[in-house]
Design a protein around this motif. Sequence first.
Motif, PDB file in Angstrom:
ATOM      1  N   THR A   1      -5.133   1.413   3.338  1.00 41.66           N
ATOM      2  CA  THR A   1      -5.166   0.166   2.557  1.00 41.66           C
ATOM      3  C   THR A   1      -6.609  -0.137   2.206  1.00 41.66           C
ATOM      4  O   THR A   1      -7.470  -0.217   3.099  1.00 41.66           O
ATOM      5  CB  THR A   1      -4.573  -1.006   3.349  1.00 41.66           C
ATOM      6  OG1 THR A   1      -3.205  -0.709   3.666  1.00 41.66           O
ATOM      7  CG2 THR A   1      -4.631  -2.298   2.547  1.00 41.66           C
ATOM      8  N   ILE A   2      -6.876  -0.331   0.926  1.00 42.28           N
ATOM      9  CA  ILE A   2      -8.226  -0.614   0.452  1.00 42.28           C
ATOM     10  C   ILE A   2      -8.277  -2.065   0.011  1.00 42.28           C
ATOM     11  O   ILE A   2      -7.681  -2.450  -0.993  1.00 42.28           O
ATOM     12  CB  ILE A   2      -8.622   0.313  -0.728  1.00 42.28           C
ATOM     13  CG1 ILE A   2      -8.276   1.780  -0.411  1.00 42.28           C
ATOM     14  CG2 ILE A   2     -10.091   0.138  -1.059  1.00 42.28           C
ATOM     15  CD1 ILE A   2      -8.942   2.338   0.815  1.00 42.28           C
ATOM     16  N   MET A   3      -8.956  -2.890   0.788  1.00 43.15           N
ATOM     17  CA  MET A   3      -9.088  -4.300   0.418  1.00 43.15           C
ATOM     18  C   MET A   3      -9.977  -4.421  -0.804  1.00 43.15           C
ATOM     19  O   MET A   3     -10.928  -3.638  -0.997  1.00 43.15           O
ATOM     20  CB  MET A   3      -9.660  -5.101   1.583  1.00 43.15           C
ATOM     21  CG  MET A   3      -8.841  -4.992   2.875  1.00 43.15           C
ATOM     22  SD  MET A   3      -7.117  -5.527   2.668  1.00 43.15           S
ATOM     23  CE  MET A   3      -7.373  -7.287   2.440  1.00 43.15           C
TER      24      MET A   3
ATOM     25  N   THR B   1     -12.604  -3.044  -7.467  1.00 43.34           N
ATOM     26  CA  THR B   1     -12.744  -1.999  -6.446  1.00 43.34           C
ATOM     27  C   THR B   1     -13.046  -0.682  -7.153  1.00 43.34           C
ATOM     28  O   THR B   1     -12.349  -0.313  -8.095  1.00 43.34           O
ATOM     29  CB  THR B   1     -11.455  -1.851  -5.633  1.00 43.34           C
ATOM     30  OG1 THR B   1     -11.180  -3.088  -4.961  1.00 43.34           O
ATOM     31  CG2 THR B   1     -11.568  -0.729  -4.613  1.00 43.34           C
ATOM     32  N   THR B   2     -14.079   0.019  -6.671  1.00 41.32           N
ATOM     33  CA  THR B   2     -14.451   1.304  -7.276  1.00 41.32           C
ATOM     34  C   THR B   2     -14.415   2.403  -6.225  1.00 41.32           C
ATOM     35  O   THR B   2     -14.943   2.243  -5.126  1.00 41.32           O
ATOM     36  CB  THR B   2     -15.852   1.234  -7.899  1.00 41.32           C
ATOM     37  OG1 THR B   2     -15.857   0.251  -8.947  1.00 41.32           O
ATOM     38  CG2 THR B   2     -16.276   2.582  -8.468  1.00 41.32           C
ATOM     39  N   VAL B   3     -13.764   3.506  -6.600  1.00 37.85           N
ATOM     40  CA  VAL B   3     -13.740   4.683  -5.739  1.00 37.85           C
ATOM     41  C   VAL B   3     -14.535   5.771  -6.444  1.00 37.85           C
ATOM     42  O   VAL B   3     -14.202   6.180  -7.555  1.00 37.85           O
ATOM     43  CB  VAL B   3     -12.299   5.162  -5.461  1.00 37.85           C
ATOM     44  CG1 VAL B   3     -12.313   6.399  -4.560  1.00 37.85           C
ATOM     45  CG2 VAL B   3     -11.488   4.035  -4.825  1.00 37.85           C
TER      46      VAL B   3
ATOM     47  N   ALA C   1      -0.833   5.039  -0.349  1.00 41.52           N
ATOM     48  CA  ALA C   1      -2.085   4.264  -0.312  1.00 41.52           C
ATOM     49  C   ALA C   1      -1.921   3.010  -1.163  1.00 41.52           C
ATOM     50  O   ALA C   1      -1.239   3.022  -2.187  1.00 41.52           O
ATOM     51  CB  ALA C   1      -3.246   5.112  -0.825  1.00 41.52           C
ATOM     52  N   VAL C   2      -2.545   1.919  -0.721  1.00 43.15           N
ATOM     53  CA  VAL C   2      -2.410   0.634  -1.414  1.00 43.15           C
ATOM     54  C   VAL C   2      -3.789   0.055  -1.701  1.00 43.15           C
ATOM     55  O   VAL C   2      -4.669   0.048  -0.832  1.00 43.15           O
ATOM     56  CB  VAL C   2      -1.594  -0.377  -0.583  1.00 43.15           C
ATOM     57  CG1 VAL C   2      -1.577  -1.745  -1.245  1.00 43.15           C
ATOM     58  CG2 VAL C   2      -0.175   0.133  -0.380  1.00 43.15           C
ATOM     59  N   PHE C   3      -3.966  -0.455  -2.925  1.00 43.06           N
ATOM     60  CA  PHE C   3      -5.198  -1.152  -3.318  1.00 43.06           C
ATOM     61  C   PHE C   3      -4.836  -2.594  -3.645  1.00 43.06           C
ATOM     62  O   PHE C   3      -3.952  -2.852  -4.463  1.00 43.06           O
ATOM     63  CB  PHE C   3      -5.816  -0.487  -4.547  1.00 43.06           C
ATOM     64  CG  PHE C   3      -6.348   0.898  -4.304  1.00 43.06           C
ATOM     65  CD1 PHE C   3      -7.707   1.125  -4.170  1.00 43.06           C
ATOM     66  CD2 PHE C   3      -5.482   1.975  -4.198  1.00 43.06           C
ATOM     67  CE1 PHE C   3      -8.196   2.406  -3.942  1.00 43.06           C
ATOM     68  CE2 PHE C   3      -5.953   3.263  -3.964  1.00 43.06           C
ATOM     69  CZ  PHE C   3      -7.318   3.476  -3.837  1.00 43.06           C
ATOM     70  N   THR C   4      -5.506  -3.534  -3.023  1.00 38.09           N
ATOM     71  CA  THR C   4      -5.248  -4.947  -3.324  1.00 38.09           C
ATOM     72  C   THR C   4      -6.235  -5.432  -4.384  1.00 38.09           C
ATOM     73  O   THR C   4      -7.200  -4.748  -4.713  1.00 38.09           O
ATOM     74  CB  THR C   4      -5.385  -5.808  -2.061  1.00 38.09           C
ATOM     75  OG1 THR C   4      -6.770  -5.855  -1.678  1.00 38.09           O
ATOM     76  CG2 THR C   4      -4.569  -5.235  -0.919  1.00 38.09           C
ATOM     77  N   ASN C   5      -5.995  -6.629  -4.920  1.00 33.10           N
ATOM     78  CA  ASN C   5      -6.966  -7.177  -5.876  1.00 33.10           C
ATOM     79  C   ASN C   5      -7.239  -8.669  -5.687  1.00 33.10           C
ATOM     80  O   ASN C   5      -7.989  -9.268  -6.441  1.00 33.10           O
ATOM     81  CB  ASN C   5      -6.530  -6.905  -7.319  1.00 33.10           C
ATOM     82  CG  ASN C   5      -5.197  -7.550  -7.670  1.00 33.10           C
ATOM     83  OD1 ASN C   5      -4.557  -8.180  -6.839  1.00 33.10           O
ATOM     84  ND2 ASN C   5      -4.785  -7.369  -8.922  1.00 33.10           N
ATOM     85  N   ILE C   6      -6.638  -9.295  -4.666  1.00 32.54           N
ATOM     86  CA  ILE C   6      -6.885 -10.710  -4.361  1.00 32.54           C
ATOM     87  C   ILE C   6      -7.174 -10.832  -2.859  1.00 32.54           C
ATOM     88  O   ILE C   6      -6.452 -10.269  -2.035  1.00 32.54           O
ATOM     89  CB  ILE C   6      -5.660 -11.584  -4.716  1.00 32.54           C
ATOM     90  CG1 ILE C   6      -5.485 -11.674  -6.237  1.00 32.54           C
ATOM     91  CG2 ILE C   6      -5.794 -12.982  -4.145  1.00 32.54           C
ATOM     92  CD1 ILE C   6      -6.531 -12.480  -6.945  1.00 32.54           C
TER      93      ILE C   6
END
Length: 528
Positions: free
Chosen positions: A449-451, A436-438, A415-420
């Motif tokens: 993938t979580i934008m 980003t909050t889960v 799983a991938v989390f982006t920040n830009i």
Amino acid sequence: MKMKKNISVIGCGYWGRNLVRNFHELGALRTVCDIDPEATHKMIEKYDINNSTTNFADILNDKKTEGVVIATPSELHYRIAREAIESGKDVFVEKPMALKVEEGEILNALAVKNNRILMVGHLLEYHPGILKLKEIIDAGDLGKINYIYSNRLNFGKFRTEESILWSFAPHDISVILLLLGENPTEISASGADYVSKGVMDVTVTALKFASGASAHIFVSWLHPYKEQKLIVIGDKKMAVFDDMNLKNKILVYNQKVNWKGRVPVPQKESLEEVFFSEEEPLKLECKHFIECIEKRTTPRTDGNNGLRVLRILHSFQRSLEERGRVISLGKNDNGNVFIHESSFVDPGCEIGEGTKVWHFSHLMRGAKLGKNCNIGQNVFIGENVTIGNNVKIQNNVSLYEGVNLEDDVFCGPSAVFTNIKTPRSHVSRKNEYAATTVGKGATIGANATIMCGVTIGEYAFIGAGTVVTKDVPAYALVYGVPAVIHGWVCDCGVRLEEKKDILTCPRCNLKYKKRGKNSISKINVESR
């Protein structure tokens, strides 16, 4: 003090012969073992011993031997100790207990499983002078401990199989941990190999502790004379333990720092000699092992104690190999945090009790991990990422700055989390990171993938391969590219069955009510 003859010593070399002497004088020696027949012959002649062997298996098969003492080269410690424990023997193994952390953990677990005593030879923890020094520190006579430094120096005896770090430093590590009563949060090491390539002759290691105390250890076998000295600096007094001084081994200095204006001025005052019993530390250590066998009590330097020292040794070795890199052991490390030796944890990273960090992961400074988390292989956790309690992150997951995972979140593999939102290689956008909050209990499927800039509600379920581009409501089941709501899930993760506006879990019977098109809430909390 005469004991039943139930102790056998494996290894009659430089240090083993001292153990043979002490167990003989205590009336507890049964058998000696060494692969060199001449070594055992010398012990037989000197101590009138009837039993000897060149094969340690003979000792393990001897029903009359209750305790096995291992004083072989370090690379044999694990193998012999393991076979001894599995043979039903209590074990006293010289330091280090093993050469790999995983081996130390196996020995510790085996001893517990087989109800066997496992004692590690950290000699100085039995030294009356060190115990007296601890008594002085614990009584507050030195005030708050600011700094400890230890020198263990000599000319020779040179080793080719282990460095000075593994040969000398375990003594000083164990003593510093004993005196301060806490584990280090940061360590680093530097050294040089002047005599044998790849085998360190000199090392200087540094430790920092959560209490604010720090320490360093200087060990060398390229020193013109023998020195074994420990100095403790408190904010009230200073103490020196000099094991080579036959007359005054402990001196307490009443030194003070006075301030005149804004300038510190040192003030030297009286010197105090401290007296203690002069019993031989090794004899006390050997007595302790015998008493533990007889009374079935836990040794002062048990397997957990040995494992603490082994973990620090491994971290020092990593730092040496990485040219003195500072290695964080976790701000809240109390011995219950596991960090695999192949992983990188930067200084300033906080790790909660019971958390495990597995192979090849990298945790950057400012990251905060809660209790009982499980971080898989090859996981990246960026600066200032916050992770709650009981979070499970599977292999190959990347969490970049701005991500916040609440308690009980599950992240599937890759799983991938982006920040830009609009990244460019040639444009710096560090001031544009989107948070980003889960939410609590949510599941992120494999390869999702979580934008950045989204909020995933509590107990939401993100399907494998999904691309999340906008907020996800609590309990929503989403999948697809981009993510679309395809239903709702229970706290337990099972898809809810819908009838009119009431949704029911077929597994645990929890019920939920629709609150509009994209929202549900729980309407009962008990199983039916």
